[in-house]
Design a protein around this motif. Structure first.
Motif: not given
Length: 256
Positions: A38-41, A125-126, A194-199, A236-240
């Motif tokens: 997460t830090k690198t992206i 991060l794709t 998430n814990q899988k590293g998915e945005l 709150w976040a905007i979804s991928v």
């Protein structure tokens, strides 16, 4: 013979001094790997004149040769008369160009930036299409917060929490994902993974709003007083998926 034994004992002792520290270096845990990813992206977004009144975070989402693209919130770079820069995790800074136009009040709170570099290579991060979101799953939210003296952090910060709500219809600005992570000013545009590293999305709206009512739907309706008590306790976040649709409008890349 005794002298030989002393020499051998000393050699064994020296070998142990070298071996023990190496053997105690445990591999990174999955949570540490996630934090490192997460830090690198994640990048820091700030005014080119380095005034600290404006700024936020962003996520590296794509690259083509030496050109990179960053997604952030429009409110991070809302003043198009100004010039902006980003800072990558290694401390390097680059001027950025804002690719997307200013949105209308009913459009999503997103902005697409781009920059070029001929030196290092950065991870991206794709934008995975519609990653599965589970209620109460652990999520990490990152960014570059402001401190009480209005100076933005130079180093990456993150908070742990849980995903609690995914609205069928987002609030104005595209805000759809509610989670318990504490956000501070400056973390807008940073990733929620998430814990899988998915945005899953990008930060943009902190809990406990001080002014106005941000919980308004595009048709003008708002949440009930009872619902307010619940949604106002969440960030709150905007979804991928919303981000993917937005990016494809302004940057046509089949891989996204």
């Amino acid at each position: 013979m005794k002298r030989l034994m002393k020499v051998i004992s000393r050699m064994v002792f020296l070998l142990l001094l070298v071996w023990i520290p190496l053997s105690c270096q445990l591999p990174l845990s999955s949570s540490q790997k996630l934090e490192q990813l997460t830090k690198t992206i994640t990048v820091r977004v700030f005014r080119a004149d380095e005034a600290n009144r404006l700024g936020g975070s962003g996520v590296l989402i794509d690259r083509s040769n030496n050109q990179y693209w960053v997604i952030t919130n429009d409110h991070v770079v809302f003043d198009r008369k100004l010039s902006y820069k980003i800072q990558t995790f290694d401390g390097r800074t680059y001027p950025v160009q804002i690719v997307s136009p200013s949105p209308s009040p009913k459009e999503n709170d997103l902005a697409l930036l781009t920059f070029k570099t001929d030196t290092p290579s950065y991870s991206v991060l794709t934008l995975k299409a519609s990653p599965k979101m589970l209620k109460e799953e652990s999520v990490l939210a990152g960014g570059f917060p402001f401190f009480d003296d209005f100076h933005q952090a130079q180093d990456f910060h993150f908070t742990q929490g849980k995903l609690m709500m995914v609205l069928d219809e987002p609030f104005l600005g595209g805000y759809q994902i509610g989670y318990t992570n504490l956000l501070r000013n400056g973390m807008s545009g940073g990733p929620v993974v998430n814990q899988k590293g998915e945005l899953l999305g990008i930060n943009g709206m902190a809990q406990d709003p001080l002014l106005g009512n941000p919980y308004i739907f595009p048709d003008g309706k708002t949440v009930s007083e009872k619902a307010w008590q619940q949604v106002s306790q969440l960030s709150w976040a905007i979804s991928v998926q919303t981000i993917r649709d937005f990016v494809q409008q302004h940057y046509l890349n089949p891989s996204l």
